[in-house]
Design a protein around this motif. Structure first.
Motif, PDB file in Angstrom:
ATOM      1  N   VAL A  73     -15.219 -57.663  28.128  1.00 52.47           N
ATOM      2  CA  VAL A  73     -16.049 -56.804  27.563  1.00 52.47           C
ATOM      3  C   VAL A  73     -17.065 -57.588  26.743  1.00 52.47           C
ATOM      4  N   ALA A  74     -18.202 -57.707  26.863  1.00 50.29           N
ATOM      5  CA  ALA A  74     -19.204 -58.302  25.800  1.00 50.29           C
ATOM      6  C   ALA A  74     -19.282 -57.341  24.723  1.00 50.29           C
ATOM      7  N   VAL A  75     -19.394 -57.717  23.692  1.00 50.62           N
ATOM      8  CA  VAL A  75     -19.756 -56.775  22.354  1.00 50.62           C
ATOM      9  C   VAL A  75     -20.783 -57.346  21.606  1.00 50.62           C
ATOM     10  N   GLU A  76     -21.299 -56.534  20.658  1.00 51.52           N
ATOM     11  CA  GLU A  76     -22.002 -56.731  19.543  1.00 51.52           C
ATOM     12  C   GLU A  76     -21.232 -56.275  18.298  1.00 51.52           C
ATOM     13  N   VAL A  77     -21.001 -57.072  17.237  1.00 49.05           N
ATOM     14  CA  VAL A  77     -20.359 -56.585  16.076  1.00 49.05           C
ATOM     15  C   VAL A  77     -21.377 -55.639  15.399  1.00 49.05           C
ATOM     16  N   THR A  78     -21.110 -54.444  14.881  1.00 49.05           N
ATOM     17  CA  THR A  78     -22.144 -53.610  14.311  1.00 49.05           C
ATOM     18  C   THR A  78     -21.665 -53.225  12.718  1.00 49.05           C
ATOM     19  N   ASP A  79     -20.336 -53.073  12.445  1.00 51.80           N
ATOM     20  CA  ASP A  79     -20.170 -52.813  11.247  1.00 51.80           C
ATOM     21  C   ASP A  79     -18.600 -53.208  10.829  1.00 51.80           C
ATOM     22  N   LEU A  80     -18.286 -53.387   9.589  1.00 53.92           N
ATOM     23  CA  LEU A  80     -16.918 -53.460   8.873  1.00 53.92           C
ATOM     24  C   LEU A  80     -16.234 -52.449   8.663  1.00 53.92           C
ATOM     25  N   ILE A  81     -15.066 -52.258   9.494  1.00 52.92           N
ATOM     26  CA  ILE A  81     -14.075 -51.029   9.207  1.00 52.92           C
ATOM     27  C   ILE A  81     -13.323 -51.350   7.881  1.00 52.92           C
ATOM     28  N   GLY A  82     -12.589 -52.537   7.896  1.00 53.14           N
ATOM     29  CA  GLY A  82     -11.698 -52.663   6.857  1.00 53.14           C
ATOM     30  C   GLY A  82     -10.924 -54.091   6.812  1.00 53.14           C
ATOM     31  N   ILE A 114      -2.100 -51.231  13.755  1.00 52.37           N
ATOM     32  CA  ILE A 114      -3.434 -50.800  14.665  1.00 52.37           C
ATOM     33  C   ILE A 114      -3.606 -49.349  14.509  1.00 52.37           C
ATOM     34  N   ARG A 115      -2.830 -48.463  14.338  1.00 53.20           N
ATOM     35  CA  ARG A 115      -3.166 -46.832  14.225  1.00 53.20           C
ATOM     36  C   ARG A 115      -4.014 -46.637  13.035  1.00 53.20           C
ATOM     37  N   LEU A 116      -3.515 -47.506  11.780  1.00 54.20           N
ATOM     38  CA  LEU A 116      -4.203 -47.310  10.701  1.00 54.20           C
ATOM     39  C   LEU A 116      -5.656 -47.752  10.791  1.00 54.20           C
ATOM     40  N   ARG A 117      -5.972 -48.753  11.627  1.00 57.19           N
ATOM     41  CA  ARG A 117      -7.435 -49.245  11.978  1.00 57.19           C
ATOM     42  C   ARG A 117      -8.100 -48.071  12.601  1.00 57.19           C
ATOM     43  N   ILE A 118      -7.428 -47.651  13.786  1.00 60.48           N
ATOM     44  CA  ILE A 118      -8.168 -46.644  14.503  1.00 60.48           C
ATOM     45  C   ILE A 118      -8.483 -45.496  13.506  1.00 60.48           C
ATOM     46  N   ASN A 119      -7.497 -45.012  12.821  1.00 65.28           N
ATOM     47  CA  ASN A 119      -7.626 -43.785  12.025  1.00 65.28           C
ATOM     48  C   ASN A 119      -8.759 -44.112  10.978  1.00 65.28           C
ATOM     49  N   HIS A 120      -9.019 -45.143  10.411  1.00 67.33           N
ATOM     50  CA  HIS A 120      -9.933 -45.519   9.405  1.00 67.33           C
ATOM     51  C   HIS A 120     -11.359 -45.560  10.158  1.00 67.33           C
ATOM     52  N   ALA A 121     -11.545 -45.921  11.259  1.00 67.25           N
ATOM     53  CA  ALA A 121     -12.748 -46.217  12.199  1.00 67.25           C
ATOM     54  C   ALA A 121     -13.037 -44.879  12.432  1.00 67.25           C
ATOM     55  N   LEU A 122     -12.268 -43.990  12.887  1.00 69.57           N
ATOM     56  CA  LEU A 122     -12.508 -42.459  13.337  1.00 69.57           C
ATOM     57  C   LEU A 122     -13.074 -41.941  12.269  1.00 69.57           C
ATOM     58  N   ALA A 123     -12.542 -42.093  10.861  1.00 63.50           N
ATOM     59  CA  ALA A 123     -13.017 -41.468   9.679  1.00 63.50           C
ATOM     60  C   ALA A 123     -14.587 -41.669   9.483  1.00 63.50           C
ATOM     61  N   GLU A 124     -15.036 -42.696   9.995  1.00 64.22           N
ATOM     62  CA  GLU A 124     -16.343 -43.223   9.663  1.00 64.22           C
ATOM     63  C   GLU A 124     -16.841 -43.188   8.251  1.00 64.22           C
ATOM     64  N   THR A 125     -15.866 -43.763   7.329  1.00 63.57           N
ATOM     65  CA  THR A 125     -16.613 -43.610   5.963  1.00 63.57           C
ATOM     66  C   THR A 125     -17.771 -44.418   5.663  1.00 63.57           C
ATOM     67  N   THR A 126     -18.447 -44.625   4.536  1.00 65.81           N
ATOM     68  CA  THR A 126     -19.311 -45.308   4.491  1.00 65.81           C
ATOM     69  C   THR A 126     -19.021 -46.783   3.564  1.00 65.81           C
ATOM     70  N   THR A 127     -17.884 -46.697   3.239  1.00 70.68           N
ATOM     71  CA  THR A 127     -17.455 -48.107   2.515  1.00 70.68           C
ATOM     72  C   THR A 127     -16.032 -48.518   3.390  1.00 70.68           C
ATOM     73  N   PRO A 128     -15.992 -49.937   3.471  1.00 71.82           N
ATOM     74  CA  PRO A 128     -14.754 -50.379   4.338  1.00 71.82           C
ATOM     75  C   PRO A 128     -13.476 -50.283   3.332  1.00 71.82           C
ATOM     76  N   TYR A 129     -12.327 -50.141   4.004  1.00 70.11           N
ATOM     77  CA  TYR A 129     -11.228 -49.658   3.737  1.00 70.11           C
ATOM     78  C   TYR A 129     -10.578 -51.239   3.430  1.00 70.11           C
ATOM     79  N   PHE A 130      -9.715 -51.318   2.295  1.00 74.24           N
ATOM     80  CA  PHE A 130      -9.187 -52.734   1.935  1.00 74.24           C
ATOM     81  C   PHE A 130      -7.893 -52.555   1.047  1.00 74.24           C
ATOM     82  N   THR A 131      -7.284 -53.400   1.198  1.00 74.64           N
ATOM     83  CA  THR A 131      -5.742 -53.663   0.275  1.00 74.64           C
ATOM     84  C   THR A 131      -5.845 -54.399  -0.748  1.00 74.64           C
TER      85      THR A 131
END
Length: 156
Positions: free
Chosen positions: A71-80, A139-156
């Protein structure tokens, strides 16, 4: 190459490397998530992999998604930004890598689903089917953060 993921395991081997990696949360127009089943640990994951010398992070993301899924994709946003010293990955060549991954949101542009040497299954998964899949907690954590659709990226 086979791998074993250790997650908050006191018996995990000590990390001896840290390498930048990327992953992509890709949804189609129906809201289904692009998932692979990895050949190295038999778990389901969003596509991704290691950044190569000479690539930007978005170029690495686009390449990895294409290589693993077709699948060809275009990157649109940072999740974390994900770096957890309590998550190490042991490879059969002796490398023990500390997790370090940048997760992006991307939109599909086209292509045909196909497997690769790193993906034994590639599929679009409905969000209500995700819980039936064997997905590593990182990976589940990344999926959960993406689904939350917050306006700021997650980071540790």
């Amino acid at each position: 190459m086979a791998r074993v993921d250790y997650f908050h395991d006191p018996h995990a081997p000590k990390a001896n490397s840290l390498r930048p990696a990327v992953s992509a949360f890709v949804q189609d127009d129906a809201g289904r998530l692009l998932m692979i089943r990895r050949t190295d640990n038999d778990k389901y994951a969003i596509p991704g992999g290691q950044q190569e010398v000479g690539e930007t992070l978005t170029q690495a993301t686009i390449r990895e998604v294409m290589e693993e899924t077709g699948v060809a994709v275009e990157v649109t946003d940072l999740i974390g930004l994900y770096s957890n010293p309590e998550h190490v990955i042991e490879y059969d060549d002796g490398e023990v890598r500390q997790e370090f991954s940048i997760c992006f949101r991307a939109r599909p542009l086209g292509g045909d689903l196909r497997t690769s040497s790193e993906s034994k299954e590639v599929q679009w998964v409905s969000l209500n089917e995700i819980d039936r899949l064997d997905i590593h907690p990182s990976i589940r954590l990344r999926i959960n953060h993406a689904l939350a659709e917050t306006t700021t990226p997650y980071f540790t």
